[in-house]
Each structure stands twice: as structure tokens, then as C-alpha cells.
Scaffold this motif. Structure first.
Motif, PDB file in Angstrom:
ATOM      1  N   ARG A 240       0.822  -1.219   0.000  1.00 43.54           N
ATOM      2  CA  ARG A 240       0.000   0.000   0.000  1.00 43.54           C
ATOM      3  C   ARG A 240       0.852   1.263   0.000  1.00 43.54           C
ATOM      4  O   ARG A 240       0.324   2.362   0.063  1.00 43.54           O
ATOM      5  N   GLY A 241       2.187   1.098   0.014  1.00 43.47           N
ATOM      6  CA  GLY A 241       3.078   2.259   0.005  1.00 43.47           C
ATOM      7  C   GLY A 241       2.961   3.109   1.252  1.00 43.47           C
ATOM      8  O   GLY A 241       3.167   4.325   1.221  1.00 43.47           O
ATOM      9  N   MET A 242       2.593   2.484   2.363  1.00 42.99           N
ATOM     10  CA  MET A 242       2.374   3.266   3.583  1.00 42.99           C
ATOM     11  C   MET A 242       3.668   3.844   4.133  1.00 42.99           C
ATOM     12  O   MET A 242       3.665   4.924   4.732  1.00 42.99           O
ATOM     13  N   ASP A 243       4.768   3.130   3.932  1.00 44.04           N
ATOM     14  CA  ASP A 243       6.067   3.658   4.367  1.00 44.04           C
ATOM     15  C   ASP A 243       6.393   4.917   3.570  1.00 44.04           C
ATOM     16  O   ASP A 243       6.847   5.923   4.125  1.00 44.04           O
ATOM     17  N   LYS A 244       6.111   4.885   2.280  1.00 45.13           N
ATOM     18  CA  LYS A 244       6.403   6.045   1.425  1.00 45.13           C
ATOM     19  C   LYS A 244       5.481   7.212   1.763  1.00 45.13           C
ATOM     20  O   LYS A 244       5.829   8.368   1.550  1.00 45.13           O
ATOM     21  N   ALA A 245       4.298   6.900   2.299  1.00 44.88           N
ATOM     22  CA  ALA A 245       3.361   7.956   2.704  1.00 44.88           C
ATOM     23  C   ALA A 245       3.767   8.558   4.054  1.00 44.88           C
ATOM     24  O   ALA A 245       3.057   9.396   4.612  1.00 44.88           O
ATOM     25  N   GLY A 246       4.909   8.097   4.590  1.00 47.09           N
ATOM     26  CA  GLY A 246       5.447   8.698   5.819  1.00 47.09           C
ATOM     27  C   GLY A 246       4.931   8.080   7.106  1.00 47.09           C
ATOM     28  O   GLY A 246       5.067   8.660   8.183  1.00 47.09           O
ATOM     29  N   ILE A 247       4.291   6.894   7.013  1.00 46.94           N
ATOM     30  CA  ILE A 247       3.805   6.230   8.224  1.00 46.94           C
ATOM     31  C   ILE A 247       4.857   5.218   8.686  1.00 46.94           C
ATOM     32  O   ILE A 247       5.208   4.301   7.944  1.00 46.94           O
ATOM     33  N   LYS A 248       5.360   5.422   9.902  1.00 48.15           N
ATOM     34  CA  LYS A 248       6.350   4.474  10.434  1.00 48.15           C
ATOM     35  C   LYS A 248       5.640   3.242  10.955  1.00 48.15           C
ATOM     36  O   LYS A 248       4.522   3.325  11.466  1.00 48.15           O
ATOM     37  N   LEU A 249       6.320   2.106  10.848  1.00 49.07           N
ATOM     38  CA  LEU A 249       5.776   0.863  11.387  1.00 49.07           C
ATOM     39  C   LEU A 249       6.555   0.524  12.659  1.00 49.07           C
ATOM     40  O   LEU A 249       7.789   0.434  12.635  1.00 49.07           O
ATOM     41  N   ILE A 250       5.817   0.383  13.775  1.00 52.33           N
ATOM     42  CA  ILE A 250       6.440   0.005  15.051  1.00 52.33           C
ATOM     43  C   ILE A 250       5.601  -1.115  15.679  1.00 52.33           C
ATOM     44  O   ILE A 250       4.483  -1.377  15.230  1.00 52.33           O
ATOM     45  N   GLY A 251       6.147  -1.778  16.702  1.00 53.72           N
ATOM     46  CA  GLY A 251       5.339  -2.829  17.315  1.00 53.72           C
ATOM     47  C   GLY A 251       6.099  -3.595  18.374  1.00 53.72           C
ATOM     48  O   GLY A 251       7.222  -3.245  18.735  1.00 53.72           O
ATOM     49  N   THR A 252       5.466  -4.656  18.846  1.00 51.63           N
ATOM     50  CA  THR A 252       6.188  -5.591  19.701  1.00 51.63           C
ATOM     51  C   THR A 252       6.946  -6.527  18.745  1.00 51.63           C
ATOM     52  O   THR A 252       6.616  -6.624  17.560  1.00 51.63           O
TER      53      THR A 252
END
Ligand code: VNL
Length: 391
Positions: A240-252
């Protein structure tokens, strides 16, 4: 005549007593290991079984004069099956210890059996905080979601520059813990939770949820999914290109599970997670563990489930030694409480009051190291107790 008869029966009784202790001592010490070996959570079963067998290969199968027997059962991660298998193991096989438990509902289904039969129940995988409250016979060597989630929230506000977050979790015990403890801490730290999304545990489709996240445009998406589901989230997040849309992915750390991480591709680079174990943990004990595990399992990389299983076996072996081979439930339980040792994850102990694991939580970032993707540690919070039990 009467005296003689009394004497005879007394000595016969004594003989019978002696021979029954000898028989007892010669009987194997049985560990009933219930795991999801097939179905959606099969990787967890595969990892834990391999780790338990490695522990036995390294430490021998005789402890305090008792032969140790591992009985592995496949519960297909269906709690009713876990419960039936536990019952059979206790009643028919007369196991000394129950162990394993790939998912929280399986652990909860079994806890009453542990209580009724006074059988120690070593939880090697399931990680909902309240499991240890379900029976005084539960001892946990995995981790708890609040441990990882609170640490993640602190990093996100203090160092991650993250102010707005959407959370996405599997809709059951550990996911609800992850959501609550991340959210409460993040808000306390001054952050904003834009939305809290829950996906079903069975056959989840992440697509519609990720679309919602994209539209909400948070600084970061915080994710908990159980071991084995992380790769699907990663794939759809990147598609979905969410990283390119500037959304960082974090988690456990369940998200960047070592069982799958190396196949996730370069899109996973930079993902930050908080967890108690990664195969890349730089200690001599861990290097030895990872090498031996890979060697015994056709190159398979151990994940945090494997470590929960390996350490669980350590706790059982040492309890059997301390109780001098007796193998009674209460004696074993007492000898499990308070154990302190160096795990491949780092220092760990079993809190004698809560019977839960206390260990370091590491902040890690996915990087390519020597051609492979790894969770590389860059910070540590030492000796973290389960925040779910504070107060
Ligand atoms: C659980 C927690 C299961 C964390 C997991 O993978 C996990 C659980 C199977 O408590 O059900 O990564």
C-alpha cells in the motif's frame, strides 16, 4: 504366634514400602509438551519442540537419577483440544509437568487442570498478562505483552519523534493487552491515539484495516500480531506504500519474528520493535544457542518462541535437580519460583511472588547484517517486570 504374625506383616509392609520407592525412583520423569504442531500457529510448535529437544540433547536425558521423557502433543491451537490433551496427560500418562501452550486461550483452558491435579504448568509461548493469575501452578518463561508495549510507547515519545499513532492488534488476550498498555502509556507521555483497530485471530485480512490507517495518516502504526502473522502485515503495509506515505511501522517483536524476518525483504529495514529476544542478541550464551539450534534444525533461525521453550526446559530441569528427583508437583513448583539464570535472551528470573518472567526489553531496528535481516538492538530497559501486575 501373634507376635510373629505382627512382625511378619510389619516387615512385609516395610518391604513393600521400599520396593514402591525404588519403582518410583526408576520411573521416568514425564513432561507433557502441548503445542500447535499443525494449523495457523504451527511455526510456534515447531520452534518450541526444536528448542526443547536441543536442551535435552545438550543437558542429557537423566536428571537426579530420573530418566526424562518428553511427550509432545499437537493441539492444533484449538483450546478444547489443549484441555483434553492436558487431561489425558495428567490422568493416563501421569505427567509430572505440563508445558508449551502456543496461544493464550489454550493456556486458560488448561489452568484449572493444573490447579486440580497440582501439576506445574510451564507457559512457554502465550503472553497475556493475566495467565499467571489463572492458576497458582502456572510458571511463565515466555514474556508478557505489557512488558514490550510500555517500553515501545516510551521509546516512541522520548526518542522516536512520534506524536500520533493508530494501533492494530489481533482481537484476543495478548492483542488487547498490547493495545491497552501501549495506549495508556503513550497518552500519559503526551501522545495521541488516533484509532484502535482489532483484527480477528483466525484468517485475518489486514487490507481493509490498513486502508483505514492510510486514511488516518498517523506518524506511526503500532502493531501486535501473533508469531507467524508478521510477514503478512509487512507485505500489505509495503504494497500500500504506507512507508512512502510517511507512516512508520512500530510494534512488539512478534511483528519482526525471527522465524520470518529474513524473508520479509528490504522493505522491513528500519522497523523498530520492543522485545525480550532476537536471534541477533550479542552475548556469548546466545551465539552458542543460535549456532547449536541452527545446526540441529537444518539452518532454521530460533525465534522468541524457541527461547521460551529452551528456558522452560531449564526451569524444569533445575527444579527436578533441586527437588532431588522427587518430581512431586508442589516441590517442583517451589523450586521453579525464584530461579535466576542467564538465558540466550540475557539475564532472567522467575519472580517468586507472581511466577512470571522478569527480563530485559530491548529496542531493536531491522537492519541487514552479513547479508541477513536482523533485529539489531540499540537500547535496553533492564529487569522489566510485567506492568500488568504492578500495584
Ligand atoms: C500469543 C502471544 C501468541 C504472542 C503468540 O504467537 C505471540 C498468545 C503465537 O498469548 O496467544 O507471538
Amino acid at each position: 504366634m501373634l507376635n510373629k504374625r505382627v512382625f511378619l506383616s510389619a516387615s512385609m509392609l516395610a518391604l513393600a514400602a521400599v520396593s514402591s520407592t525404588t519403582v518410583l525412583a526408576a520411573e521416568p520423569f514425564k513432561i507433557g509438551l502441548i503445542l500447535p504442531m499443525t494449523g495457523q500457529q504451527a511455526s510456534t510448535g515447531r520452534q518450541i519442540e526444536a528448542a526443547a529437544k536441543l536442551y535435552m540433547a545438550q543437558h542429557g536425558d537423566t536428571v537426579a537419577g530420573r530418566k526424562v521423557q518428553l511427550i509432545v502433543k499437537d493441539d492444533t491451537s484449538v483450546p478444547d483440544v489443549t484441555k483434553r490433551l492436558a487431561q489425558e496427560l495428567v490422568v493416563n500418562d501421569k505427567v509430572n509437568v505440563l508445558a508449551g501452550f502456543g496461544i493464550t486461550p489454550s493456556a486458560f483452558a488448561t489452568a484449572p487442570i493444573a490447579t486440580q491435579s497440582k501439576t506445574p504448568m510451564v507457559v512457554m509461548a502465550a503472553a497475556t498478562s493475566s495467565i499467571t493469575n489463572a492458576s497458582p501452578y502456572v510458571v511463565r518463561t515466555s514474556f508478557t505483552l505489557p512488558q514490550a508495549s510500555v517500553s515501545m510507547a516510551d521509546w516512541a515519545t522520548a526518542k522516536g519523534g512520534i506524536k500520533k499513532v493508530v494501533t492494530l492488534v489481533s482481537d484476543y488476550g495478548p492483542g488487547i493487552d498490547a493495545e491497552k498498555y501501549f495506549k495508556d502509556r503513550f497518552v500519559l507521555n503526551g501522545g495521541t491515539i488516533v484509532d484502535t483497530l482489532r483484527v480477528p485471530l483466525r484468517n485475518p485480512d489486514f487490507a481493509p484495516f490498513l486502508q483505514k490507517v492510510r486514511d488516518a495518516k498517523p506518524d506511526a502504526l503500532f502493531v501486535f500480531v501473533p508469531s507467524g502473522a508478521g510477514a503478512a502485515v509487512m507485505k500489505q503495509f509495503l504494497e500500500r506504500g504506507m512507508d512512502k506515505a510517511g507512516i512508520k511501522l512500530i510494534g512488539t517483536g512478534d511483528l519482526t519474528d525471527d522465524d520470518q524476518l529474513n524473508d520479509m525483504g528490504d522493505g522491513a529495514i528500519g522497523v523498530v520493535t520492543a522485545h525480550h529476544y532476537g536471534a541477533h542478541h550479542p552475548s556469548a550464551v546466545n551465539k552458542k544457542f543460535v549456532e547449536a539450534f541452527k545446526k540441529a534444525n537444518k539452518g532454521m533461525r530460533p525465534n522468541f518462541m524457541a527461547v521460551g521453550g529452551y528456558d522452560g526446559m531449564r526451569v524444569i530441569y533445575e527444579a527436578l535437580k533441586a527437588s532431588k528427583g522427587q518430581g512431586g508437583g508442589d516441590g517442583l513448583l517451589a523450586a521453579m519460583k525464584g530461579q535466576v539464570f542467564e538465558s540466550p535472551r540475557g539475564p532472567m528470573f522467575i519472580d517468586a511472588q507472581t511466577r512470571d518472567v522478569v527480563h530485559n526489553i530491548y529496542l531493536r531496528k531491522v537492519e541487514r547484517v552479513g547479508g541477513e535481516l536482523h533485529n539489531v538492538e540499540f537500547d535496553v530497559i533492564k529487569d522489566v517486570k510485567d506492568p500488568g501486575k504492578a500495584k
